[in-house]
Motif scaffolding. Structure first.
Motif, PDB file in Angstrom:
ATOM      1  N   MET A   1       1.086  -1.056   0.021  1.00 31.62           N
ATOM      2  CA  MET A   1      -0.021   0.030  -0.112  1.00 31.62           C
ATOM      3  C   MET A   1       0.908   1.277   0.002  1.00 31.62           C
ATOM      4  N   TRP A   5      -2.133   6.015  -1.001  1.00 30.56           N
ATOM      5  CA  TRP A   5      -3.553   5.389  -0.642  1.00 30.56           C
ATOM      6  C   TRP A   5      -3.945   5.348   0.738  1.00 30.56           C
ATOM      7  N   ILE A   6      -2.687   5.433   1.542  1.00 31.39           N
ATOM      8  CA  ILE A   6      -2.938   5.528   3.163  1.00 31.39           C
ATOM      9  C   ILE A   6      -3.551   6.947   3.534  1.00 31.39           C
ATOM     10  N   VAL A   8      -5.463   8.639   1.218  1.00 35.04           N
ATOM     11  CA  VAL A   8      -6.758   8.781   0.842  1.00 35.04           C
ATOM     12  C   VAL A   8      -7.573   7.959   1.871  1.00 35.04           C
ATOM     13  N   LEU A   9      -7.139   6.924   2.306  1.00 37.65           N
ATOM     14  CA  LEU A   9      -7.980   6.110   3.175  1.00 37.65           C
ATOM     15  C   LEU A   9      -8.161   6.826   4.651  1.00 37.65           C
ATOM     16  N   GLY A  10      -7.183   7.475   4.911  1.00 34.18           N
ATOM     17  CA  GLY A  10      -7.093   8.288   6.130  1.00 34.18           C
ATOM     18  C   GLY A  10      -8.004   9.450   6.083  1.00 34.18           C
ATOM     19  N   THR A  11      -8.113  10.207   5.065  1.00 33.16           N
ATOM     20  CA  THR A  11      -9.109  11.414   4.740  1.00 33.16           C
ATOM     21  C   THR A  11     -10.602  10.638   4.619  1.00 33.16           C
ATOM     22  N   ALA A  12     -10.460   9.624   3.935  1.00 30.96           N
ATOM     23  CA  ALA A  12     -12.022   9.032   3.943  1.00 30.96           C
ATOM     24  C   ALA A  12     -12.624   8.712   5.348  1.00 30.96           C
ATOM     25  N   ALA A  13     -11.747   8.065   6.018  1.00 32.15           N
ATOM     26  CA  ALA A  13     -12.140   7.834   7.521  1.00 32.15           C
ATOM     27  C   ALA A  13     -12.414   8.983   8.425  1.00 32.15           C
ATOM     28  N   CYS A  15     -13.268  12.040   7.270  1.00 30.28           N
ATOM     29  CA  CYS A  15     -14.516  12.593   6.775  1.00 30.28           C
ATOM     30  C   CYS A  15     -15.767  11.950   7.225  1.00 30.28           C
ATOM     31  N   TYR A  16     -15.670  10.672   7.552  1.00 30.83           N
ATOM     32  CA  TYR A  16     -16.809   9.833   7.970  1.00 30.83           C
ATOM     33  C   TYR A  16     -17.020  10.081   9.406  1.00 30.83           C
TER      34      TYR A  16
END
Length: 109
Positions: A1, A5-6, A8-13, A15-16
């Motif tokens: 990874m 990608w880390i 992107v996934l951190g930003t998505a988490a 935001c959620y």
């Protein structure tokens, strides 16, 4: 990874979690007049600041510079269309057309 990608996934988490936090705020806090006023005015102020920064901000120099180019003419055309109470589609099309026309004229000079 990869690091991208880390991120992107951190930003998505993030935001959620921020959305979840917003849903768990008590209604009594949201009913305060100051909070309502802020919630009404903040998006308008942020959009105006973003528009000004994207239109007049210095690009590529890395410095805080004021630039005046075809986008400013397009913004002026959109402002005039809004002032004349034109429909939204007319506002957007006039801004795009004026910006394109100014860029075309500048390219042939």
């Amino acid at each position: 990874m990869t690091a991208v990608w880390i991120a992107v996934l951190g930003t998505a988490a993030g935001c959620y979690l921020l959305k979840l936090l917003g849903l768990s705020v008590p209604a009594a806090l949201l009913d305060r007049p100051a909070v309502r006023t802020f919630a009404t005015l903040a998006p308008v102020a942020l959009l105006a600041a973003l528009t000004a920064q994207q239109t007049f901000g210095g690009h590529g120099s890395g410095l805080a510079a004021l630039t005046l180019d075809a986008r400013a003419a397009g913004l002026a055309a959109a402002g005039i269309a809004v002032w004349r109470r034109a429909p939204f589609l007319v506002v957007v099309v006039s801004a795009v057309a004026v910006t394109a026309l100014v860029r075309l004229v500048a390219a042939h000079m």
